[in-house]
Motif scaffolding. Structure first.
Motif, mmCIF file in Angstrom:
data_model
loop_
_atom_site.group_PDB
_atom_site.id
_atom_site.type_symbol
_atom_site.label_atom_id
_atom_site.label_comp_id
_atom_site.label_asym_id
_atom_site.label_seq_id
_atom_site.Cartn_x
_atom_site.Cartn_y
_atom_site.Cartn_z
ATOM 1 N N ALA B 102 34.357 20.314 9.770
ATOM 2 C CA ALA B 102 33.047 19.676 9.900
ATOM 3 C C ALA B 102 32.026 20.379 8.996
ATOM 4 O O ALA B 102 31.237 19.733 8.309
ATOM 5 N N TYR B 103 32.084 21.723 8.977
ATOM 6 C CA TYR B 103 31.144 22.464 8.126
ATOM 7 C C TYR B 103 31.465 22.280 6.651
ATOM 8 O O TYR B 103 30.570 22.145 5.820
ATOM 9 N N VAL B 104 32.753 22.278 6.318
ATOM 10 C CA VAL B 104 33.156 22.090 4.922
ATOM 11 C C VAL B 104 32.635 20.748 4.415
ATOM 12 O O VAL B 104 32.043 20.650 3.336
ATOM 13 N N ILE B 105 32.832 19.712 5.225
ATOM 14 C CA ILE B 105 32.384 18.379 4.796
ATOM 15 C C ILE B 105 30.863 18.357 4.620
ATOM 16 O O ILE B 105 30.350 17.841 3.625
ATOM 17 N N GLU B 106 30.172 18.965 5.564
ATOM 18 C CA GLU B 106 28.709 18.972 5.451
ATOM 19 C C GLU B 106 28.254 19.690 4.180
ATOM 20 O O GLU B 106 27.385 19.210 3.446
ATOM 21 N N GLU B 107 28.877 20.850 3.893
ATOM 22 C CA GLU B 107 28.480 21.607 2.703
ATOM 23 C C GLU B 107 28.829 20.858 1.420
ATOM 24 O O GLU B 107 28.077 20.895 0.450
ATOM 25 N N LEU B 108 29.975 20.183 1.433
ATOM 26 C CA LEU B 108 30.358 19.404 0.256
ATOM 27 C C LEU B 108 29.359 18.280 0.007
ATOM 28 O O LEU B 108 28.976 18.008 -1.132
ATOM 29 N N VAL B 109 28.934 17.648 1.105
ATOM 30 C CA VAL B 109 27.954 16.570 0.978
ATOM 31 C C VAL B 109 26.651 17.122 0.395
ATOM 32 O O VAL B 109 26.049 16.539 -0.503
ATOM 33 N N ARG B 110 26.229 18.286 0.874
ATOM 34 C CA ARG B 110 25.026 18.936 0.335
ATOM 35 C C ARG B 110 25.172 19.220 -1.150
ATOM 36 O O ARG B 110 24.241 19.031 -1.942
ATOM 37 N N LEU B 111 26.373 19.700 -1.500
ATOM 38 C CA LEU B 111 26.645 20.076 -2.885
ATOM 39 C C LEU B 111 26.524 18.871 -3.820
ATOM 40 O O LEU B 111 25.927 18.944 -4.885
#
Ligand SMILES: Nc1ncnc2c1ncn2[C@@H]1O[C@H](COP(=O)(O)OP(=O)(O)O)[C@@H](O)[C@H]1O
Ligand SMILES: [Mg+2]
Lengths: 231, 316
Positions: B102-111
């Motif tokens: 969940a955190y990885v996806i959120e950070e990727l989206v931010r990126l």
């Protein structure tokens, strides 16, 4: 047909099967007797791949230990678990349907053959699986497994908690199934039915076989029975 | 008053339907393999972002179908190459895996998209007022969301009740081991359920991203509430998920839009607690401030008093 060789099984650290060797020949009814907790159900599960087997299980001359349960089922092994495992929320008809491995599978056991041997199920087809009687559930579980056209079925304590008349009926059904060419590995606690219908018996105690022979031989050996069976 | 009630009902219904789009997949995933998928709402978010991006090239209507399919494919891969391996080591590693994901996806989206909300808008064809009640207009797009959710419910229900795959899934909800022993490839079926469930969440995101906002925090806003719905509805039950979604959706909208506190009740009986009283905080506590806690209070109470939920077959 079906054999295990020096089979072990574990639940975490507890060593439940401690080197079990046994076999079932084509068309035979073989009974596996023993007191509660000696590992009979675990043996069934290890053969079916539901508990990781350590050692060798062979079926029709091929090693099946290490395969997934669905692959083992496809090789032709059927399993009727101790608790019958009727799917709640599904009707009797739907439970039977799930016994087929593929849509429209036509094996030796179609609805006609099933209804001929299990007439009670025919009347119950649209009932939810969880409301029919214990005896009917047992028959449903057996019939469900036959729908998949197995060459050998493992039946774990089918008569547990059932009235003597139904026990009689189930014993008769098992003989009938074997006569139709399906080998049966029957787990039992009741000596009477096992002695009556089996070709051979194994007696299990604490994770290993302690006796192997004909029903007559077990009948004639009160010492063994006293040590490993009677309470 | 009637105005507020109608307004809250309509909006609660809508919010409930969006919750249902997320929880229907999750309840099957949870019910079938006991997988607590914390990343489920992240797939909802991906649905919104994918639809936004695709929509720029293909338009909304193509993106409506394409985004869920893409996200479903990602879901299938997540199950096949991630979860399935972690699953063997038990539920705790599995839970940590989805939590991390969940955190990885959120950070990727931010990126890729930055932290600001996307300018993700409804298609022009749906940008009109459907009807007006008590002076408030009801946009056609909201009605569209309702239609999508209803179609989804009917489709899911038919799939589960009328098809062979549905039978296998239903059987696996109670006894996956026995379904496997009958010759069905349960891990493969589960991969499809996971893919399908994430695709449904993505579909929720495609419309939810327009209704709310499409920004990186949207997954964490929905994630925890969806768990409440799944537990309240009962693991593995689609009708349960629908009912629970409605309850939570309407309840939350009501508490948010109705300005209410115990002080109001007291006032009817001509009684008030002085502002410096020990219980004054509770007395004057406004319902809008209770709204965020309410779902989780329900979660806790459900787990204590009815772990099976409304329609579940086994305990959470
Ligand atoms: N899922 C399990 N986890 C841990 N121990 C188990 C489990 N199932 C069975 N056992 C233990 O393994 C032993 C053998 O059980 P089982 O094979 O069910 O015996 P039987 O069928 O002969 O009564 C028992 O001591 C039982 O307590
Ligand atoms: Mg047993």
């Amino acid at each position: 047909m079906l054999s295990t060789h020096d089979l072990h099984a574990y639940y975490g650290k507890s060593h439940v099967l401690r080197g079990v060797s046994m076999n079932v020949q084509p068309g035979e009814i073989v009974s596996l007797l023993g007191r509660n907790g000696v590992g009979r159900s675990t043996l069934c599960k290890a053969v079916m791949g539901l508990v990781a087997p350590v050692g060798e299980v062979r079926f029709k001359d091929q090693v099946i230990s290490g395969l997934d349960p669905h692959q083992i089922a496809h090789r032709g092994l059927g399993y009727v678990p101790e608790d019958r495992a009727i799917f709640p929320g599904l009707t009797v008809a739907e439970n039977l349907e799930l016994g087929k491995k593929k849509r429209g599978q036509t094996g030796r056991w179609g609805y006609d053959e099933i209804f001929e041997r299990f007439p009670r199920l025919k009347e119950r087809m649209e009932f939810p699986g969880e409301v029919i009687s214990g005896g009917e559930q047992q028959m449903l579980s057996m019939a469900r497994s036959l729908m998949g056209d197995p060459e050998c079925i493992i039946v774990d304590e089918p008569t547990e908690g059932l009235a003597p008349k139904i026990v009689e009926e189930i014993a008769h059904l098992l003989t009938d199934i074997a006569a139709a060419g399906v080998s049966v590995l029957l787990v039992e606690q009741k000596l009477s039915i096992a002695l009556k219908i089996s070709n051979r018996v194994y007696l299990m105690g604490e994770g290993r076989m302690v006796f192997e022979g004909t029903p007559q031989e077990l009948h004639d050996d009160p010492e063994i029975r006293k040590e490993w069976l009677e309470v | 008053m009637l105005e507020t009630i109608t307004y809250s009902l309509l909006n609660g219904l809508l919010y409930g339907m969006l919750l249902f789009m997320l929880s229907s997949g999750l309840t099957l995933i949870f019910g079938m393999m006991g997988v607590l998928n914390f990343a489920h709402a992240s797939f909802y978010m991906l649905g919104a972002y994918f639809a936004y991006t695709l929509g720029m090239y293909t338009g909304f209507w193509v993106a409506l179908f394409l985004a869920p399919i893409l996200v479903g494919a990602l879901g299938a891969m997540t199950e096949r190459w991630g979860l399935r391996h972690v699953h063997q080591h038990g539920h705790v590693p599995e839970l940590l895996f989805t939590f991390g994901l969940a955190y990885v996806i959120e950070e990727l989206v931010r990126l890729f998209y930055g932290t600001l909300p996307m300018n993700y808008r409804m298609p022009e064809g749906l940008d009109f007022t459907l009807f007006t009640v008590f002076g408030t207009s009801y946009p056609a797009f909201r009605a569209f969301i309702l239609v999508v959710a209803v179609v989804m419910f009917v489709g899911l229900y038919l799939l589960l009740k009328k098809t062979r795959a549905g039978l296998i899934i239903q059987g696996s909800l109670s006894r996956p081991d026995i379904v496997a022993a009958l010759g069905h490839n349960v891990p493969q079926v589960f991969m499809w359920v996971f893919a399908f469930g994430t695709a449904l969440a993505a579909l929720g995101g495609v419309v939810g991203g327009i209704h709310f906002v499409t920004e990186p925090g949207m997954a964490f806003m929905m994630g925890p509430i969806v768990f409440v719905v799944v537990v309240l509805g009962g693991l593995g039950s689609i009708p349960g998920a629908l009912i629970a979604s409605m309850i939570i959706g309407i309840l939350q909208t009501f508490t948010l839009s109705v300005d209410f506190s115990i002080a109001h009740v007291g006032a009817w009986f001509g009684y008030a607690v002085p502002p410096d009283h020990l219980f004054a905080t509770l007395w004057y506590l406004d319902s809008t401030r209770i709204a965020p806690v309410l779902p989780f209070l329900i979660l806790v109470l459900t787990l204590i008093f009815r772990p099976r939920g409304i329609m579940g077959k086994r305990e959470a």
